[in-house]
Each structure stands twice: as C-alpha cells, then as structure tokens.
Scaffold this active site. Structure first.
Site, PDB file in Angstrom:
ATOM      1  N   ARG A 163       0.955  -1.227   0.079  1.00  0.00           N
ATOM      2  CA  ARG A 163       0.033  -0.058   0.039  1.00  0.00           C
ATOM      3  C   ARG A 163       0.812   1.178  -0.047  1.00  0.00           C
ATOM      4  O   ARG A 163       0.537   2.450   0.688  1.00  0.00           O
ATOM      5  CB  ARG A 163      -1.094  -0.044   1.088  1.00  0.00           C
ATOM      6  CG  ARG A 163      -1.933  -1.051   1.388  1.00  0.00           C
ATOM      7  CD  ARG A 163      -2.887  -0.764   0.290  1.00  0.00           C
ATOM      8  NE  ARG A 163      -4.105  -1.710   0.636  1.00  0.00           N
ATOM      9  CZ  ARG A 163      -4.499  -2.875   0.165  1.00  0.00           C
ATOM     10  NH1 ARG A 163      -3.233  -3.577  -0.582  1.00  0.00           N
ATOM     11  NH2 ARG A 163      -5.657  -3.412   0.267  1.00  0.00           N
ATOM     12  N   SER A 238     -10.641  -0.749   3.155  1.00  0.00           N
ATOM     13  CA  SER A 238     -10.086  -0.681   4.588  1.00  0.00           C
ATOM     14  C   SER A 238      -9.737   0.557   4.940  1.00  0.00           C
ATOM     15  O   SER A 238      -8.832   1.367   4.242  1.00  0.00           O
ATOM     16  CB  SER A 238      -8.715  -1.596   4.177  1.00  0.00           C
ATOM     17  OG  SER A 238      -9.080  -2.862   3.483  1.00  0.00           O
ATOM     18  N   GLU A 334      -5.316   3.651   6.604  1.00  0.00           N
ATOM     19  CA  GLU A 334      -4.843   3.510   5.286  1.00  0.00           C
ATOM     20  C   GLU A 334      -5.439   4.661   4.378  1.00  0.00           C
ATOM     21  O   GLU A 334      -4.915   5.167   3.307  1.00  0.00           O
ATOM     22  CB  GLU A 334      -5.550   2.481   4.763  1.00  0.00           C
ATOM     23  CG  GLU A 334      -4.701   1.756   3.224  1.00  0.00           C
ATOM     24  CD  GLU A 334      -5.723   1.060   2.328  1.00  0.00           C
ATOM     25  OE1 GLU A 334      -6.585   1.696   1.521  1.00  0.00           O
ATOM     26  OE2 GLU A 334      -5.931  -0.160   2.336  1.00  0.00           O
TER      27      GLU A 334
HETATM   28  N1  EPU Z   1     -10.699 -10.769  10.180  1.00  0.00           N
HETATM   29  C1  EPU Z   1     -11.327 -10.709  11.352  1.00  0.00           C
HETATM   30  N2  EPU Z   1     -12.379 -10.150  11.157  1.00  0.00           N
HETATM   31  C2  EPU Z   1     -12.754  -9.307  10.557  1.00  0.00           C
HETATM   32  C3  EPU Z   1     -12.046  -8.875   9.402  1.00  0.00           C
HETATM   33  C4  EPU Z   1     -11.104  -9.870   9.124  1.00  0.00           C
HETATM   34  O1  EPU Z   1     -10.995 -11.760  12.221  1.00  0.00           O
HETATM   35  O2  EPU Z   1     -13.716  -8.475  10.769  1.00  0.00           O
HETATM   36  C5  EPU Z   1      -9.612 -11.867   9.976  1.00  0.00           C
HETATM   37  C6  EPU Z   1      -9.896 -12.723   8.890  1.00  0.00           C
HETATM   38  O3  EPU Z   1     -10.753 -13.819   9.433  1.00  0.00           O
HETATM   39  C7  EPU Z   1      -8.699 -13.359   8.421  1.00  0.00           C
HETATM   40  C8  EPU Z   1      -7.875 -11.930   8.268  1.00  0.00           C
HETATM   41  O4  EPU Z   1      -8.460 -11.007   9.262  1.00  0.00           O
HETATM   42  O5  EPU Z   1      -8.118 -14.137   9.104  1.00  0.00           O
HETATM   43  C9  EPU Z   1      -7.646 -11.214   7.007  1.00  0.00           C
HETATM   44  O6  EPU Z   1      -9.221 -10.994   6.459  1.00  0.00           O
HETATM   45  P1  EPU Z   1      -9.259 -10.541   4.690  1.00  0.00           P
HETATM   46  O7  EPU Z   1      -8.827 -11.795   4.053  1.00  0.00           O
HETATM   47  O8  EPU Z   1     -10.876 -10.141   5.011  1.00  0.00           O
HETATM   48  O9  EPU Z   1      -8.436  -9.703   4.464  1.00  0.00           O
HETATM   49  P2  EPU Z   1      -7.699  -8.114   5.363  1.00  0.00           P
HETATM   50  O10 EPU Z   1      -6.510  -8.420   5.478  1.00  0.00           O
HETATM   51  O11 EPU Z   1      -8.563  -7.809   6.439  1.00  0.00           O
HETATM   52  C10 EPU Z   1      -7.017  -7.010   3.156  1.00  0.00           C
HETATM   53  C11 EPU Z   1      -6.807  -5.826   2.160  1.00  0.00           C
HETATM   54  C12 EPU Z   1      -8.185  -5.649   1.616  1.00  0.00           C
HETATM   55  C13 EPU Z   1      -8.453  -6.926   0.524  1.00  0.00           C
HETATM   56  C14 EPU Z   1      -8.272  -8.191   1.425  1.00  0.00           C
HETATM   57  C15 EPU Z   1      -8.253  -9.371   0.582  1.00  0.00           C
HETATM   58  C16 EPU Z   1      -5.539  -4.342   3.729  1.00  0.00           C
HETATM   59  C17 EPU Z   1      -5.466  -3.089   4.392  1.00  0.00           C
HETATM   60  N3  EPU Z   1      -6.632  -4.888   3.212  1.00  0.00           N
HETATM   61  O12 EPU Z   1      -7.766  -7.113   3.994  1.00  0.00           O
HETATM   62  O13 EPU Z   1      -8.272  -4.555   0.840  1.00  0.00           O
HETATM   63  O14 EPU Z   1      -9.566  -6.866  -0.071  1.00  0.00           O
HETATM   64  O15 EPU Z   1      -6.867  -8.204   2.016  1.00  0.00           O
HETATM   65  O16 EPU Z   1      -7.163  -9.524  -0.243  1.00  0.00           O
HETATM   66  O17 EPU Z   1      -4.449  -4.872   3.164  1.00  0.00           O
HETATM   67  C18 EPU Z   1      -8.839  -2.342   0.526  1.00  0.00           C
HETATM   68  O18 EPU Z   1      -7.767  -1.857   0.766  1.00  0.00           O
HETATM   69  O19 EPU Z   1      -9.913  -1.224   0.674  1.00  0.00           O
HETATM   70  C19 EPU Z   1      -9.297  -3.469   0.862  1.00  0.00           C
HETATM   71  C20 EPU Z   1     -10.805  -4.012   1.026  1.00  0.00           C
END
Ligand code: EPU
Length: 338
Positions: A163, A238, A334
């Site tokens: 990012r 995010s 972010e």
């Molecule tokens: N999780 C939770 N609770 C929540 C959300 C997530 O426990 O409310 C846990 C999930 O269970 C999982 C982990 O966190 O174990 C990761 O969650 P997820 O796969 O949804 O991805 P993320 O790391 O929360 C990132 C990006 C997203 C992108 C997703 C998928 C960042 C800041 N965000 O989210 O990007 O869609 O991965 O690749 O890196 C964005 O930037 O606007 C965005 C949506």
C-alpha cells in the site's frame, strides 16, 4: 473548463460525507488539466481528486480542487503472449478490469471490484487476494505540477511497497498521474488462487481449471459478501493498514492472543490483520450515531447516512486507541484524511 466555487463534494467521495470545495474544476483532457493548473490562485493549495474512494474529508477544502476526468483505454502493443494496455487516470478501476477480462487479458482479475480510478491505483499500489498492482504495472505517465512537464515512471522508479509508492513519499504532491499502462498476458494466464477465500469459492462452484473470468467472478462474489457497496453504504474500503510488527512485539502479542491469524513476512516481520484486532476490541458491527464499523469486515468504517467526516475520524481514533490498549499494536489509517 468551468471553475465552480463552494462546490459540494458529497457525490465525489465514497464515504459520502458533506464537504465543500472552495474552487472545483473537472478536466477531461491533459490540455485542460494544464490550463486548470495555470489558473490556480497562487495562495490556494491544490487538491487532486480521483475516484474519491480512499479519503476521508473531515472539513471543507479551502483548496483548488481538480477532478481528473481523463478517459480512454488503448491497446498499445501486442505480442504472441503479452499485451500493453493503457488506461487514462479517470477511468473507473473496475470498468477497466472488466474491459481486460472481456478481451481475455490476464493479470488484473484478482483486483476486481476495488473502488476508485486507474490514476490513483499506483499511488497506494492497490492489492487484494494475493495480487498487487505492481505485479502487472509497466509504467505510468504523470505531469509535474511545478513545471507542467510530462514524465514517464517505470516500475523501478515507483518504489512500490505494501500500500505504498514513491507518490506517497518523496514525490507526494509533486506529480499528477495521467495514465497507467499494464503488461498483461493473452494466453497461459498465471492464475492466482492461493488466497483461501478464492479457492473455497471455486470449489463451491465445482470449477477445477478456472479462467480469468472465473477468478474475477469469485473475487466479485467474495467482495460483495464482505465489503459494503459504497453506492449503498458510504465507505472507503479498508480504513486501516494491516500492521507489520517486529519479533519482540509479535511474541508479546502471541502470548496474549495465541489464536490470532498472522502472516510471516520475514523471520523478524509479521503482518497482523487489523480487521481481527478491531473485532477483538469489540467494534465489529457497532454504530455510533451514523458512523459505524461494518458488520462483515471490521476493517471497513461506514457512513450509515449523515455521519460527518469528523465523526468517522473520531470513531477511527477511538478504535486506534482501544486496539493499542488491548493488544499493544498500533494501527495506522490507510485512507488519506483531510
Ligand atoms: N478478520 C477478522 N475479523 C474481521 C475481518 C478480518 O477476524 O472483521 C480476519 C479474517 O478472518 C482473516 C484475516 O482477518 O483471518 C484477513 O481478513 P481478509 O482476508 O478479509 O483480508 P484483510 O487483511 O482484512 C486485506 C486488504 C483488503 C483486501 C483483502 C483481500 C488491507 C488493508 N486490506 O484485508 O483490501 O480486499 O485483504 O485481499 O491490506 C482495501 O484496501 O480497501 C481492501 C478492502
């Protein structure tokens, strides 16, 4: 080209918060962009507005706002297995991804449905489901604000990180990206389904050898199930970055939360999902007036209707404080906050 005064930005930011621009001009061509830059009052700061999907406006903008509405998609060069495709900065990102999938150009399918415009995508090196913009980025063109000179930035010039890019650091506020060119595959696509959710979705649909369209559809279905549509519920994706912590912090954290998910980036660097930290701190699905935390993904802050940018910001700061107190980990926004 028409310069408006005290223009409402409510429909120009995906949080849909109320904020006014002192001056506002929408430009459709590079010539208009240069003309607009030349008309900027000298004592007023410049503000470049793309899709408005990665920002939170907490006040009126006492600025000269240029809305980049540069449009056009062009196939520049095609070889036996690759293609160079150029999109102008004002193209909607998802429409561009769909254009590529329809033409069977591979590489962007995992980045389906990310809000925002093409021109702002390199600034934060957008990423999702195991793929980042930098993986297919060839180069971008930009205008230097001070000189109005056009410059080409190759991938190495952009210094991409998680990012992050040079446009958020050394060159912040110095250039306006006008187009981005991607190198995509036309056959033997490198399908990336290693991200757990995608695999699950494909198995659910009994798809063994997915096409780029299958992957795009899986990503779209996952995003639609977890992330709110900004047209229906104001949000900016995010809100926080996933924090990267050192070994000592990670060890302390794991002692307290042995079940927490994490990704090992290197033996001394660990990425922890901010969504998990926020959920653990009790905020998931909570609402404070019209400012809230999304019920399916705690990383996303939402505007239930009439929240002000200031109220969303106060909620964000409250979350940041509670997460730090409970877990010892500091999470950083972010989105760009103004
Ligand atoms: N999780 C939770 N609770 C929540 C959300 C997530 O426990 O409310 C846990 C999930 O269970 C999982 C982990 O966190 O174990 C990761 O969650 P997820 O796969 O949804 O991805 P993320 O790391 O929360 C990132 C990006 C997203 C992108 C997703 C998928 C960042 C800041 N965000 O989210 O990007 O869609 O991965 O690749 O890196 C964005 O930037 O606007 C965005 C949506």
């Amino acid at each position: 080209m028409r310069i408006e005064e005290n223009k409402s930005l409510k429909n120009y930011n995906t949080f849909q918060v109320v904020s006014k621009a002192r001056y506002f001009v929408s430009v459709n061509t590079i010539a208009e962009l240069k003309q607009a830059l030349a008309h900027k009052p000298s004592n007023t700061p410049l503000f470049i507005l793309g899709g408005g999907s990665n920002m939170l406006l907490t006040k009126d903008l006492d600025a000269f706002v240029i809305h980049l509405n540069l449009k056009g998609i062009e196939v520049l060069e095609k070889t036996n297995s690759e293609v160079l495709v150029k999109a102008m900065a004002g193209e909607n990102w998802h429409n561009f991804v769909q254009f590529c999938i329809d033409k069977n150009f591979g590489g962007l399918e995992n980045l389906s449905l990310i809000p925002g415009n093409v021109g702002t995508a390199p600034i934060q090196n957008i990423g999702a489901y195991g793929v980042e913009l930098k993986d297919t980025f060839s180069h971008c063109t930009a205008i230097e604000i001070e000189t109005l000179q056009e410059k080409v930035f190759t991938k190495t010039n952009c210094d991409f990180g998680y990012r992050n890019s040079i446009f958020k650091n050394e060159l912040k506020g110095k250039y306006i990206i006008t187009s981005v060119t991607f190198k995509l595959s036309t056959k033997e696509h490198k399908i990336s389904t290693s991200y757990g959710d995608i695999q699950r979705k494909l198995i659910e649909k009994n798809i063994e050898n997915p096409s780029i369209k299958d992957v795009a559809n899986a990503v779209i279905a996952i995003r639609q199930s977890k992330l709110p549509d900004p047209k229906k519920l104001g949000n900016s994706g995010s809100f926080f970055k996933n924090p990267i912590v050192d070994l000592a912090t990670f060890q302390d954290f794991r002692k307290k939360f042995p079940d927490a998910p994490f990704y090992e980036i290197s033996p001394t660097q660990f990425k922890i999902p901010a969504g998990w930290l926020i959920e653990k701190s009790g905020f998931k699905g909570k609402r404070f007036g019209d400012a809230g935390v999304h019920k399916n993904q705690a990383l996303v802050l939402v505007n239930h209707g009439n929240a002000t940018g200031q109220e969303i910001w106060e909620l964000a700061m409250n979350i940041q404080k509670k997460v730090l107190a409970l877990t010892g980990i500091f999470i950083e926004p972010e989105v760009n906050v103004f």
